[in-house]
Design a protein around this motif. Structure first.
Motif, PDB file in Angstrom:
ATOM      1  N   LEU A 158       0.814  -1.220   0.000  1.00 21.39           N
ATOM      2  CA  LEU A 158       0.000   0.000   0.000  1.00 21.39           C
ATOM      3  C   LEU A 158       0.847   1.270   0.000  1.00 21.39           C
ATOM      4  N   GLN A 159       2.079   1.172   0.474  1.00 24.50           N
ATOM      5  CA  GLN A 159       2.959   2.339   0.519  1.00 24.50           C
ATOM      6  C   GLN A 159       3.690   2.568  -0.803  1.00 24.50           C
ATOM      7  N   ASN A 160       3.576   1.624  -1.726  1.00 21.14           N
ATOM      8  CA  ASN A 160       4.235   1.742  -3.024  1.00 21.14           C
ATOM      9  C   ASN A 160       3.472   2.747  -3.894  1.00 21.14           C
ATOM     10  N   THR A 161       4.157   3.786  -4.350  1.00 22.49           N
ATOM     11  CA  THR A 161       3.470   4.860  -5.083  1.00 22.49           C
ATOM     12  C   THR A 161       2.915   4.383  -6.425  1.00 22.49           C
ATOM     13  N   GLN A 162       3.600   3.433  -7.081  1.00 23.96           N
ATOM     14  CA  GLN A 162       3.097   2.913  -8.351  1.00 23.96           C
ATOM     15  C   GLN A 162       1.811   2.104  -8.138  1.00 23.96           C
ATOM     16  N   ILE A 163       1.770   1.339  -7.054  1.00 20.61           N
ATOM     17  CA  ILE A 163       0.560   0.584  -6.732  1.00 20.61           C
ATOM     18  C   ILE A 163      -0.575   1.542  -6.390  1.00 20.61           C
ATOM     19  N   GLN A 164      -0.267   2.583  -5.635  1.00 20.18           N
ATOM     20  CA  GLN A 164      -1.280   3.586  -5.297  1.00 20.18           C
ATOM     21  C   GLN A 164      -1.889   4.182  -6.561  1.00 20.18           C
ATOM     22  N   ALA A 165      -1.043   4.498  -7.531  1.00 19.25           N
ATOM     23  CA  ALA A 165      -1.531   5.088  -8.784  1.00 19.25           C
ATOM     24  C   ALA A 165      -2.409   4.101  -9.546  1.00 19.25           C
ATOM     25  N   LYS A 166      -1.984   2.847  -9.627  1.00 20.23           N
ATOM     26  CA  LYS A 166      -2.775   1.842 -10.328  1.00 20.23           C
ATOM     27  C   LYS A 166      -4.131   1.640  -9.653  1.00 20.23           C
ATOM     28  N   VAL A 167      -4.134   1.593  -8.327  1.00 22.12           N
ATOM     29  CA  VAL A 167      -5.389   1.412  -7.588  1.00 22.12           C
ATOM     30  C   VAL A 167      -6.349   2.552  -7.883  1.00 22.12           C
ATOM     31  N   ARG A 168      -5.855   3.769  -7.861  1.00 23.04           N
ATOM     32  CA  ARG A 168      -6.725   4.924  -8.127  1.00 23.04           C
ATOM     33  C   ARG A 168      -7.221   4.935  -9.564  1.00 23.04           C
ATOM     34  N   ALA A 169      -6.357   4.553 -10.503  1.00 19.93           N
ATOM     35  CA  ALA A 169      -6.777   4.476 -11.901  1.00 19.93           C
ATOM     36  C   ALA A 169      -7.857   3.424 -12.080  1.00 19.93           C
ATOM     37  N   VAL A 170      -7.692   2.285 -11.421  1.00 15.47           N
ATOM     38  CA  VAL A 170      -8.682   1.205 -11.502  1.00 15.47           C
ATOM     39  C   VAL A 170      -9.999   1.625 -10.848  1.00 15.47           C
ATOM     40  N   LEU A 171      -9.926   2.344  -9.751  1.00 17.17           N
ATOM     41  CA  LEU A 171     -11.148   2.840  -9.114  1.00 17.17           C
ATOM     42  C   LEU A 171     -11.882   3.826 -10.023  1.00 17.17           C
ATOM     43  N   LEU A 172     -11.123   4.634 -10.749  1.00 18.35           N
ATOM     44  CA  LEU A 172     -11.748   5.554 -11.708  1.00 18.35           C
ATOM     45  C   LEU A 172     -12.486   4.766 -12.783  1.00 18.35           C
ATOM     46  N   ALA A 173     -11.882   3.677 -13.240  1.00 23.62           N
ATOM     47  CA  ALA A 173     -12.547   2.814 -14.216  1.00 23.62           C
ATOM     48  C   ALA A 173     -13.816   2.206 -13.630  1.00 23.62           C
ATOM     49  N   GLY A 174     -13.773   1.900 -12.336  1.00 24.81           N
ATOM     50  CA  GLY A 174     -14.970   1.378 -11.674  1.00 24.81           C
ATOM     51  C   GLY A 174     -16.106   2.385 -11.651  1.00 24.81           C
ATOM     52  N   ILE A 175     -15.772   3.652 -11.492  1.00 22.56           N
ATOM     53  CA  ILE A 175     -16.779   4.717 -11.540  1.00 22.56           C
ATOM     54  C   ILE A 175     -17.411   4.769 -12.930  1.00 22.56           C
ATOM     55  N   ARG A 176     -16.582   4.591 -13.956  1.00 25.21           N
ATOM     56  CA  ARG A 176     -17.091   4.569 -15.338  1.00 25.21           C
ATOM     57  C   ARG A 176     -18.108   3.441 -15.524  1.00 25.21           C
ATOM     58  N   SER A 177     -17.779   2.259 -15.034  1.00 27.47           N
ATOM     59  CA  SER A 177     -18.699   1.135 -15.165  1.00 27.47           C
ATOM     60  C   SER A 177     -19.967   1.351 -14.339  1.00 27.47           C
ATOM     61  N   ALA A 178     -19.828   1.986 -13.187  1.00 28.12           N
ATOM     62  CA  ALA A 178     -20.996   2.262 -12.347  1.00 28.12           C
ATOM     63  C   ALA A 178     -21.947   3.233 -13.044  1.00 28.12           C
ATOM     64  N   ALA A 179     -21.380   4.219 -13.745  1.00 28.05           N
ATOM     65  CA  ALA A 179     -22.210   5.158 -14.507  1.00 28.05           C
ATOM     66  C   ALA A 179     -22.921   4.432 -15.644  1.00 28.05           C
ATOM     67  N   LEU A 180     -22.192   3.552 -16.319  1.00 29.66           N
ATOM     68  CA  LEU A 180     -22.775   2.774 -17.406  1.00 29.66           C
ATOM     69  C   LEU A 180     -23.900   1.871 -16.886  1.00 29.66           C
ATOM     70  N   GLN A 182     -25.864   2.351 -14.350  1.00 28.03           N
ATOM     71  CA  GLN A 182     -27.054   3.165 -14.128  1.00 28.03           C
ATOM     72  C   GLN A 182     -27.744   3.491 -15.455  1.00 28.03           C
ATOM     73  N   GLN A 183     -26.962   3.798 -16.471  1.00 24.86           N
ATOM     74  CA  GLN A 183     -27.523   4.200 -17.763  1.00 24.86           C
ATOM     75  C   GLN A 183     -28.327   3.090 -18.427  1.00 24.86           C
ATOM     76  N   VAL A 184     -27.942   1.837 -18.192  1.00 26.23           N
ATOM     77  CA  VAL A 184     -28.638   0.713 -18.839  1.00 26.23           C
ATOM     78  C   VAL A 184     -29.727   0.107 -17.956  1.00 26.23           C
ATOM     79  N   GLY A 185     -30.027   0.784 -16.838  1.00 31.50           N
ATOM     80  CA  GLY A 185     -31.138   0.327 -16.005  1.00 31.50           C
ATOM     81  C   GLY A 185     -30.747  -0.399 -14.739  1.00 31.50           C
ATOM     82  N   GLY A 186     -29.480  -0.313 -14.372  1.00 31.13           N
ATOM     83  CA  GLY A 186     -29.035  -0.950 -13.136  1.00 31.13           C
ATOM     84  C   GLY A 186     -29.453  -0.160 -11.911  1.00 31.13           C
ATOM     85  N   GLY A 187     -29.561  -0.841 -10.794  1.00 30.25           N
ATOM     86  CA  GLY A 187     -29.916  -0.200  -9.529  1.00 30.25           C
ATOM     87  C   GLY A 187     -29.571  -1.120  -8.373  1.00 30.25           C
TER      88      GLY A 187
END
Length: 209
Positions: A158-180, A182-187
């Motif tokens: 968790l203290q590795n800065t490269q891992i921190q960056a990858k985790v945050r990038a992956v979480l951003l991708a998760g937000i994208r999928s969460a928006a999608l 909702q758009q297709v009728g998820g709840g």
């Protein structure tokens, strides 16, 4: 109108894939390149012709997400890995709802995603430069919306800065999928009342893809 459970399940698997990638990165320091690339690539197509197109027109790109979705939906599972997956998945859904209610944040996100497209002309999607740029978007736009997702794992990792960056990038991708999703009728109620339907759909997609 009848719900398209194929699209709903794919988008939900996209969220779960991000959750699973976070787990792999924070506990094992690494993850397979293919699902990581598929998840991060999903950030770049904001006007796709179909849900499947967001993930490269191939459901196998979401294999670990579909498997993770089954773990989240499996009520008989009491393993810690499933509880952690569920926490990350629900956390991403909550953050997406916060983003959906904040027009300024949406505008800022759109501008930053467009900037990623320009950088892609010079750097690979999985380069440190692009991943750092995605991580910065998450820190600047998503994290302030709150509540923050508490990521757990091995302290040295968790203290590795490269891992921190990858985790945050992956979480951003998760937000994208969460928006999608909702758009297709998820709840979120589907997770309680349609869990069997979603589980079977995920299993069928895995079987035939």
């Amino acid at each position: 109108m009848a719900r398209n459970y194929f699209d709903i399940t794919l988008a939900l698997a996209g969220i779960c894939q991000s959750a699973r990638l976070v787990q792999l990165l924070t506990h094992q320091r690494q993850c397979d390149e293919q699902p990581l690339r598929a998840s991060l690539q999903s950030l770049l197509d904001l006007n796709p012709p179909s849900v499947c197109a967001v993930y490269g027109d191939n459901p196998t790109h979401l294999r670990i997400g579909l498997e993770a979705l089954q773990a989240v939906l499996n009520a008989s599972s009491r393993e810690r890995i499933s509880a952690e997956l569920t926490r990350y998945t629900l956390g991403l859904m909550v953050l997406e709802r916060k983003l959906n209610g904040n027009y300024g944040a949406q505008e800022a996100l759109s501008r930053r995603i467009n900037a990623l497209h320009r950088q892609l002309g010079h750097f690979d999607l999985l380069s440190d430069t692009l991943i750092s740029a995605m991580a910065s978007i998450y820190v600047d736009i998503i994290s302030p919306l709150g509540p923050r997702i508490q990521v757990t794992g091995a302290s040295a990792i968790l203290q590795n800065t490269q891992i921190q960056a990858k985790v945050r990038a992956v979480l951003l991708a998760g937000i994208r999928s969460a928006a999608l999703w909702q758009q297709v009728g998820g709840g979120r109620l589907q997770l309680m009342f349609d869990s069997n339907r979603l589980f079977k759909e995920a299993k069928q997609i895995l079987t035939y893809s």
